[in-house]
Every structure is written in structure tokens, then in C-alpha cells.
Design a protein around this motif. Sequence first.
Motif, short mmCIF file in Angstrom:
data_model
loop_
_atom_site.label_atom_id
_atom_site.label_comp_id
_atom_site.label_asym_id
_atom_site.label_seq_id
_atom_site.Cartn_x
_atom_site.Cartn_y
_atom_site.Cartn_z
N LEU A 172 -24.97 116.99 -12.88
CA LEU A 172 -24.13 117.17 -11.69
C LEU A 172 -24.95 117.61 -10.49
O LEU A 172 -24.67 117.21 -9.35
CB LEU A 172 -23.03 118.19 -11.99
CG LEU A 172 -21.96 117.74 -12.99
CD1 LEU A 172 -21.00 118.88 -13.29
CD2 LEU A 172 -21.20 116.52 -12.46
N PHE A 173 -25.96 118.46 -10.70
CA PHE A 173 -26.83 118.86 -9.60
C PHE A 173 -27.60 117.66 -9.05
O PHE A 173 -27.83 117.54 -7.85
CB PHE A 173 -27.80 119.95 -10.08
CG PHE A 173 -28.65 120.51 -8.97
CD1 PHE A 173 -28.14 121.47 -8.10
CD2 PHE A 173 -29.96 120.07 -8.80
CE1 PHE A 173 -28.93 121.98 -7.09
CE2 PHE A 173 -30.74 120.58 -7.78
CZ PHE A 173 -30.23 121.54 -6.92
N ARG A 174 -27.99 116.77 -9.97
CA ARG A 174 -28.67 115.54 -9.54
C ARG A 174 -27.72 114.66 -8.72
O ARG A 174 -28.13 114.05 -7.72
CB ARG A 174 -29.17 114.80 -10.77
CG ARG A 174 -29.65 113.38 -10.51
CD ARG A 174 -30.00 112.70 -11.80
NE ARG A 174 -30.18 111.27 -11.62
CZ ARG A 174 -30.46 110.41 -12.60
NH1 ARG A 174 -30.57 110.86 -13.84
NH2 ARG A 174 -30.61 109.13 -12.35
N ILE A 175 -26.45 114.64 -9.10
CA ILE A 175 -25.49 113.83 -8.36
C ILE A 175 -25.30 114.37 -6.94
O ILE A 175 -25.07 113.60 -6.00
CB ILE A 175 -24.15 113.78 -9.12
CG1 ILE A 175 -24.33 113.05 -10.46
CG2 ILE A 175 -23.07 113.10 -8.30
CD1 ILE A 175 -23.11 113.08 -11.34
N THR B 138 -27.46 115.45 -4.95
CA THR B 138 -28.51 114.89 -4.08
C THR B 138 -28.21 113.45 -3.69
O THR B 138 -28.88 112.91 -2.80
CB THR B 138 -29.86 114.96 -4.79
OG1 THR B 138 -29.83 114.13 -5.97
CG2 THR B 138 -30.19 116.39 -5.19
N GLY B 139 -27.25 112.81 -4.36
CA GLY B 139 -26.91 111.43 -4.05
C GLY B 139 -27.78 110.40 -4.73
O GLY B 139 -27.75 109.22 -4.37
N GLU B 140 -28.57 110.83 -5.72
CA GLU B 140 -29.50 109.91 -6.37
C GLU B 140 -28.77 109.09 -7.44
O GLU B 140 -28.41 109.61 -8.51
CB GLU B 140 -30.66 110.69 -7.00
CG GLU B 140 -31.67 109.78 -7.69
CD GLU B 140 -32.75 110.57 -8.40
OE1 GLU B 140 -33.62 109.95 -9.04
OE2 GLU B 140 -32.71 111.80 -8.34
N TYR C 288 -15.79 114.27 -7.22
CA TYR C 288 -16.90 115.24 -7.24
C TYR C 288 -17.76 115.08 -5.99
O TYR C 288 -18.15 116.08 -5.37
CB TYR C 288 -17.72 115.03 -8.50
CG TYR C 288 -18.90 115.98 -8.61
CD1 TYR C 288 -18.72 117.29 -9.00
CD2 TYR C 288 -20.18 115.56 -8.30
CE1 TYR C 288 -19.79 118.17 -9.09
CE2 TYR C 288 -21.26 116.42 -8.37
CZ TYR C 288 -21.06 117.73 -8.77
OH TYR C 288 -22.12 118.59 -8.85
N MET C 289 -18.07 113.87 -5.63
CA MET C 289 -18.89 113.65 -4.43
C MET C 289 -18.15 114.12 -3.17
O MET C 289 -18.74 114.69 -2.26
CB MET C 289 -19.24 112.17 -4.30
CG MET C 289 -20.25 111.69 -5.33
SD MET C 289 -21.85 112.48 -5.16
CE MET C 289 -22.36 111.91 -3.55
N LEU D 171 -18.12 118.14 0.98
CA LEU D 171 -17.38 119.26 1.57
C LEU D 171 -18.16 120.57 1.45
O LEU D 171 -18.39 121.27 2.44
CB LEU D 171 -16.01 119.37 0.91
CG LEU D 171 -15.09 120.47 1.46
CD1 LEU D 171 -14.82 120.22 2.94
CD2 LEU D 171 -13.79 120.53 0.68
N MET D 172 -18.57 120.93 0.24
CA MET D 172 -19.22 122.23 0.03
C MET D 172 -20.59 122.28 0.68
O MET D 172 -20.95 123.29 1.31
CB MET D 172 -19.34 122.50 -1.48
CG MET D 172 -18.00 122.55 -2.20
SD MET D 172 -16.87 123.78 -1.49
CE MET D 172 -17.78 125.28 -1.76
N LEU D 173 -21.39 121.23 0.55
CA LEU D 173 -22.71 121.25 1.17
C LEU D 173 -22.62 121.27 2.69
O LEU D 173 -23.40 121.95 3.37
CB LEU D 173 -23.52 120.05 0.69
CG LEU D 173 -23.95 120.08 -0.78
CD1 LEU D 173 -24.83 118.87 -1.09
CD2 LEU D 173 -24.72 121.35 -1.10
N GLN D 174 -21.66 120.54 3.23
CA GLN D 174 -21.46 120.58 4.67
C GLN D 174 -20.99 121.96 5.12
O GLN D 174 -21.33 122.42 6.22
CB GLN D 174 -20.45 119.52 5.10
CG GLN D 174 -20.93 118.09 4.89
CD GLN D 174 -22.19 117.77 5.68
OE1 GLN D 174 -22.37 118.24 6.80
NE2 GLN D 174 -23.06 116.97 5.09
N LEU D 175 -20.24 122.63 4.27
CA LEU D 175 -19.82 123.99 4.58
C LEU D 175 -21.02 124.92 4.64
O LEU D 175 -21.11 125.79 5.52
CB LEU D 175 -18.81 124.47 3.53
CG LEU D 175 -18.22 125.87 3.74
CD1 LEU D 175 -17.49 125.94 5.07
CD2 LEU D 175 -17.29 126.23 2.59
#
Length: 514
Positions: free
Chosen positions: A173-176, A178-180, A252-253, A259-263
Amino acid sequence: FSHFMIVVILSNVLCMFMVHYGQGPKWDVAMSASNIVFTGIFVIEMILKWISISITPYFQDGWNIFDFIVVVVSVLGVILDYAQISSLTFLPLLRVLRVLRIFKLIPKAKGLRTMLMTLLWSLPALGNVGAVLFMFMFIYAIIGMNLFGNIKFADQITRLANFRDFPTAMITLFRIITGENWTQLMSDCMVKSNCIYVKETYTVMALNTTVMRGTYLDGADNSTLISFLPDNIMQNQCSPAPILAIMFFCSYMLVVAYLMLQLIIGIILENIEVHASIETMSIKQSHIQLFVETWEELDVHGTGYIDAPSLTALLLAIPSPMGVKGQDHVAMRIQEIVQSVNIPFRNNRIHFLETLHALAGRVAGAALPADEEYMIHNKMIQRLPKEEVPLKYSVGDYYAALYVKTSIKGFLARAKLKPLFDAYLAQEKEQDALLKANPNAAIMLKARAMATLSRRQRDEILSTVTSIKGTSGHQDGVGKGSDTCQQHQEGSLQQQQQEPDSPDSSVPAPHSRR
């Protein structure tokens, strides 16, 4: 010196860039020599700081402690390099820690320091957002383990990226985030063909067919063969429903990755704006830091108190807007500041927090809502000394009392000197009247005054008397009058020196009057 150290640090970083694989022996020697030179400069810098501020205050600053650790690690690295001990496993780590030298730029560069302070201020909010992010990842990991725990390994679903156990699911999930290749992971979780795994080798006698262990069968194409195989030797590694994989990965994305990373990014940007607005405020961090440093010089024992009269020295050492350093009419400005603030007077002393709050509030004070003011008041009152009796006076009252005391002393001094001043004025009037009656008497009056003067002062007064003599309207020439004046002056001075105590010395001689 600070600019010189910045150049040294940048030069050291540049030398680190030059290290590469397969470099020759001469290059190794050059890099080792440069490392020794830079390490020596950092050691000298540390020693100079010890000499200038002493060792105890040096270790009270966080950046100085960091510099000390960098210097110690650098010295150990140099020693171990020349000790030729290659069996130590932590030797490469010491070499890697040399990169910490670049962080010495942070306290010397304002922009880097601002960015670092912004990140530090963001940590509490980032901690809360990080906790929510971990909660979402935990929930999605559990859901992924239940939905896709038995998915067949493919191009992206591998031994290192799957949902078969919780740690691997969290890493996936952490890898996801990053968008990889998250779309390919979603495609592998939608598999519906050739996904029935045969765990043991089995022979179907009716079909005269042997199915080898590790074979994947298709539910549609191999339906007849699957019907003859026992259930305990087969494992269904197909997706439960492709639509579930689409909903899982897309949600999840959307929630976590976007949402969370943009926050988190928004929180950092907001703190950057807040820090920039603080820099434009009337009272900046530099003003408060200067106030603290000046207070430490006055309060050498760190009691939190200074004498009330020391407030003048404090204001003289602090620039505007909190102090009066570099301004004109400092006495008047200090009086205005003291009378405009409310600093409690505690047994001829003032407290650090109360003084800082009053001086800063005089410039940047603003009205607060009642609840916020009550909250700030409760926080401050916990750090102030407890007084059984309410304080009656402030420093303004104390300075007003000093002003009144000084005024009374001045009045009494003037009253005491008034008779002498009146006598002096009467003597001046008498001399003026004598000069009007006999202009030549000015020569003797000046001669008596010159008896106690230096030679230079005598010459100046003599030239003044000569000009008076020359412009008095006598028929004699200017040069002759000047010579006669000088002769009479010298004769009078000689007579006074020979008979200093003679009662008739104050009476001009007859030839002088002529």
C-alpha cells in the motif's frame, strides 16, 4: 567568519561530489588530504567557539551540539582511515556520516533555517495527519488481505508485493501511494483465468491424465478436469470479483494518495505562509531573541528577575520597536515606554515574562476574544510567581516616583544655590556699571581674571581686550594702544604675584586708571 565557514562547507560538499568509483591512487590521496584539511578547519571553528563563549554555554545550543557530533565523527573517520583497519564494519558508516557536514549550512543560511523551522512547526499537525493516514492504510491492508490474500502471483503481484500477510500488505500500500504501477497491481488482482492452483500431483484415471504440482487450471477451459480433482489438492487463486478490485484501488488512491497527501502538503504550505507572516510582524523572532540575550546579561544567575532600575539598561540595549537603541532623546523615549506599559513592581524587581509581554504588547498588542484571552492568561499565570498580596504598583509608578524625587532634589539644589547666583548677578551688574563709568577699567578686570588662567587663555583674553582698546575711540593708534595695554597688563600681573594677599590688590593703581 560566518561567510568564510559557508565557503568552507560548500567546498567540502564539492569535494564529496568528486569521489567516484574506480578513482586512481592519486585521487584517493587528494580526497584524503582535503578531508583532513576540512576536518581541521571544523575543529578550529569549534575551539574558537569554546574560547569565545566558553564550553558550558556552547553545549546549551542545539546547533553547537550537532556541530560537535559532526566534528567528532569526522575526526574518528580520519583516524580510522589512516589506521588502515579494514575489518571494521562501521567504517563505511563513518564515511557516510561525513555528509552531515552539509547540515552545518542551516544555521548560517536564513532560507534553509526558515524552511527547517517550518517543518519543525508542522510536525504536530503532520503527526495527526500521519496517524489518520496510518489508520486508513491499516483498514485497507486488512480489507486487501481478505479480498486478495490468495491472488495468483503475476507481473506485479510478487513475493515482495502482495496481500498475503499484514507487513507485506502495508509495504504494498505504501508503494501504491507513490503511484508506481498501481493500475497493473489492480489488473493482477482482477485475474479470473488460469488461476486454480494444483498443490499436489494427481492422476485422473477416467481421463488418463496426470496433473503436475504447481499447474494452474482455467475454470472454464478445464472444467471437466477440475470436476475429477479432489478439493484438497486445489487452491482457488482467482479474484473474488474484478469490480471489487476496481473499487478497492480507486478508493484507496482517491482517499489516501490524493486527499491525505495533499492535506500534508497543504499543512506545510500553510506553515510556510504563517512563518512568512511572522517575519513581517512588528515583533519578530529576532527581537525576542535579542531581548532574551540582553536579559541573560543582566540576570547572570538566571533567576528570571532583574532590578527595576535595570529596565533602563535593557531598553537602551534593544533596538526599536521594543527598545530605544540607536534613537535620539533616549531619556524621554524610555519615560514614555515605561509609563505606557504595565509591568508589575515586585519588591524592587521585575519578572522576565511580564516585561516581555508588556513591551511586545505595547507594539503588537491586539484585542482577543474573552475565551482566548482567558486561556492565554491561565497559561501565563502558571509560570509567574505566586503573590499572597495583590501587587499595588507598577514600574511606571516606580519611575514616576524617581522622576518626582529627582525634581525635588533639583529644586532644593537650586534653592541652595540661589543666594550665590544672586550675588554673582549683583557682581556682574556692578562690573557693568563700572565699565560704563570708566571704559579703561576693563583692562584691570581682565587682568585679575587672567591671574588664574593658562597662557593660551590669557592670550585669547588679551587679544579681546586689545580689540576693545582699539575700538574705544582713543586718539592713539591700534598698535600703540595694544602695546600700552600689554605693558599695563604685565605690570598688574607682577604686582599681584608679588603681593597676592594684599588687601589693596583689588584697587587699580593710579597709572593704570590713567
